[in-house]
Design an enzyme around this catalytic site. Structure first.
Site, short mmCIF file in Angstrom:
data_model
loop_
_atom_site.label_atom_id
_atom_site.label_comp_id
_atom_site.label_asym_id
_atom_site.label_seq_id
_atom_site.Cartn_x
_atom_site.Cartn_y
_atom_site.Cartn_z
N CYS A 112 5.35 -7.10 3.89
CA CYS A 112 5.08 -5.68 3.65
C CYS A 112 6.17 -4.78 4.24
O CYS A 112 6.19 -3.58 3.97
CB CYS A 112 3.72 -5.29 4.21
SG CYS A 112 2.44 -6.46 3.76
N HIS A 250 3.34 1.82 4.80
CA HIS A 250 2.77 0.72 4.02
C HIS A 250 1.28 0.98 3.83
O HIS A 250 0.59 1.40 4.76
CB HIS A 250 3.01 -0.61 4.74
CG HIS A 250 2.23 -1.75 4.18
ND1 HIS A 250 2.21 -2.03 2.83
CD2 HIS A 250 1.42 -2.67 4.77
CE1 HIS A 250 1.43 -3.08 2.62
NE2 HIS A 250 0.94 -3.48 3.78
N ASN A 280 -3.26 -2.94 -1.96
CA ASN A 280 -2.14 -3.34 -1.11
C ASN A 280 -1.12 -4.12 -1.95
O ASN A 280 -1.37 -5.25 -2.35
CB ASN A 280 -2.67 -4.20 0.05
CG ASN A 280 -1.57 -4.70 0.98
OD1 ASN A 280 -0.38 -4.60 0.68
ND2 ASN A 280 -1.97 -5.24 2.11
S1 B82 Z 1 -9.99 -5.83 8.41
O1 B82 Z 1 -9.65 -6.82 9.37
O2 B82 Z 1 -11.03 -6.28 7.56
N1 B82 Z 1 -10.48 -4.50 9.16
C1 B82 Z 1 -9.83 -4.19 10.40
C2 B82 Z 1 -10.58 -4.68 11.60
C3 B82 Z 1 -11.33 -3.62 8.46
C4 B82 Z 1 -11.15 -2.17 8.73
C5 B82 Z 1 -8.56 -5.43 7.51
C6 B82 Z 1 -8.64 -5.12 6.16
BR1 B82 Z 1 -10.31 -5.08 5.25
C7 B82 Z 1 -7.50 -4.82 5.41
C8 B82 Z 1 -6.26 -4.82 6.05
C9 B82 Z 1 -6.18 -5.09 7.39
C10 B82 Z 1 -4.90 -5.07 8.11
O3 B82 Z 1 -4.92 -4.91 9.33
N2 B82 Z 1 -3.77 -5.25 7.39
C11 B82 Z 1 -2.43 -5.33 7.81
C12 B82 Z 1 -2.08 -5.12 9.14
C13 B82 Z 1 -0.73 -5.26 9.53
C14 B82 Z 1 0.22 -5.59 8.61
C15 B82 Z 1 -0.11 -5.79 7.29
C16 B82 Z 1 -1.44 -5.66 6.87
C17 B82 Z 1 -1.76 -5.87 5.44
O4 B82 Z 1 -2.91 -6.11 5.09
O5 B82 Z 1 -0.81 -5.78 4.61
C18 B82 Z 1 -7.34 -5.39 8.12
#
Ligand code: B82
Length: 323
Positions: A112, A250, A280
């Site tokens: 990303c 991003h 995404n």
């Molecule tokens: S999640 O873990 O389900 N969550 C956070 C605790 C819900 C709010 C989640 C979800 Br659904 C979607 C994306 C992320 C996330 O943290 N994504 C990223 C973080 C860092 C770098 C890249 C990403 C990415 O998804 O591209 C968490």
């Protein structure tokens, strides 16, 4: 000192838009569950296009709008983790389709953050006077590495390409960057593991193609490191957050960017968001957002904007740009 100016912004999204209600027919999920946790309402998914097709469409639009001759392009870089092939690179496929016979072409793997890494590399080639004009793209077809039976991830990822033209200039452009990696945390976001299962391999089959993520870990990473990176860029350039017209991050999850805005004490209105209709798109997300903003007339000459990518590797990076 030579500067690297961004002079064109385009995108290609596949025509099929898949809504949350559509996905609720494939896996046990709902519009309420997806939109409240991620901000996503729909995403574009390819039916017959690969990453190179989206890139070629984007690059064609870029050259046409700017009136650049194919032969005048010195470099093509594509930030992607979903290339059509391991070789040839996606960038070489773009070269062939467009007749950019004088360009050096390669892909960059930084998930990303791929577009930021690609722009950073193009910037260095321009500053070294090796390159005057470059096409820099960020593009993915994540739908080909998505486990469509996993309701926790298949609702997140999508397809699309975006890109910019960059050119050597006397002032403005990329003013500063802060780019990092932390390979020790790489296992929290993985895709496309290929075990070497050659005829001499004695172990069990271990190849795993699909995206696997530890959401909590990468959420914590993004909301900790990205504000730090943005602060470092502003402090090192003596530019105040109030002087930044837009923060273009991003698009992984609306909640991440809201929390980053709050940590920086910047109004959420300055954080451009399009995840509601794109999902995404990894390396595609920042240039797709830029192209949308340009189409809406939001990118004005002289404005300062912040770009910030974060993702697999783990990798992250921020750039301060004067348009
Ligand atoms: S999640 O873990 O389900 N969550 C956070 C605790 C819900 C709010 C989640 C979800 Br659904 C979607 C994306 C992320 C996330 O943290 N994504 C990223 C973080 C860092 C770098 C890249 C990403 C990415 O998804 O591209 C968490």
């Amino acid at each position: 000192m030579i500067k690297t100016k961004l002079v064109g912004f385009e995108r290609v999204l596949p025509s099929l838009s898949v809504t949350n209600d559509d996905l609720a027919k494939l896996v046990d999920t709902s519009d309420e569950w997806i939109s409240s946790r991620t901000g996503i309402r729909a995403r574009h998914i390819t039916t017959d296009q690969n990453t190179s097709d989206l890139c070629i469409g984007t690059a064609k639009k870029l050259l046409e709008k700017a009136g650049w001759e194919s032969e005048s392009v010195d470099m093509i870089i594509v930030g992607t983790v979903t290339p059509d092939y391991s070789t040839p690179s996606t960038a070489c496929m773009v070269q062939a389709a467009l007749g950019c016979v004088n360009a050096m072409c390669f892909d960059i793997s930084a998930a990303c953050s791929g577009f930021i890494y690609s722009l950073s590399v193009a910037d260095k080639f321009i500053k070294s006077k090796t390159v005057k004009r470059a096409i820099v793209l960020g593009a993915e077809t994540l739908s080909k590495i998505t486990d469509w039976t996993d309701r926790t991830t298949c609702v997140l990822f999508a397809d699309g390409a975006g890109g910019v033209l960059v050119e050597a200039a006397d002032e403005g452009g990329i003013l500063y960057e802060d780019i990092h990696s932390d390979g020790s945390k790489g296992s929290s976001l993985v895709a496309g593991y290929r075990q070497n299962e050659n005829p001499y391999y004695k172990g069990e089959a271990k190849s795993r193609g699909y995206i696997e993520m530890n959401g909590r870990d990468i959420f914590a990473f993004a909301t900790r490191m990205v504000p730090r990176s943005i602060k470092a860029v502003l402090e090192n350039t003596d530019v105040g957050a109030d002087e930044i017209k837009y923060f273009v991050l991003h698009q992984a999850n609306k909640r991440i960017n809201e929390l980053i805005a709050r940590k920086l004490k910047v109004s959420e209105d300055k954080f451009y968001s399009n995840i509601d209709h794109t999902g995404n798109t990894s390396g595609g997300s920042i240039p797709i957002a830029l192209a949308e903003m340009n189409e809406k007339g939001l990118l004005k000459k002289g404005d300062k904007i912040i770009l910030s990518g974060f993702g697999g590797g783990l990798t992250w990076g921020t750039m301060l740009i004067e348009l």
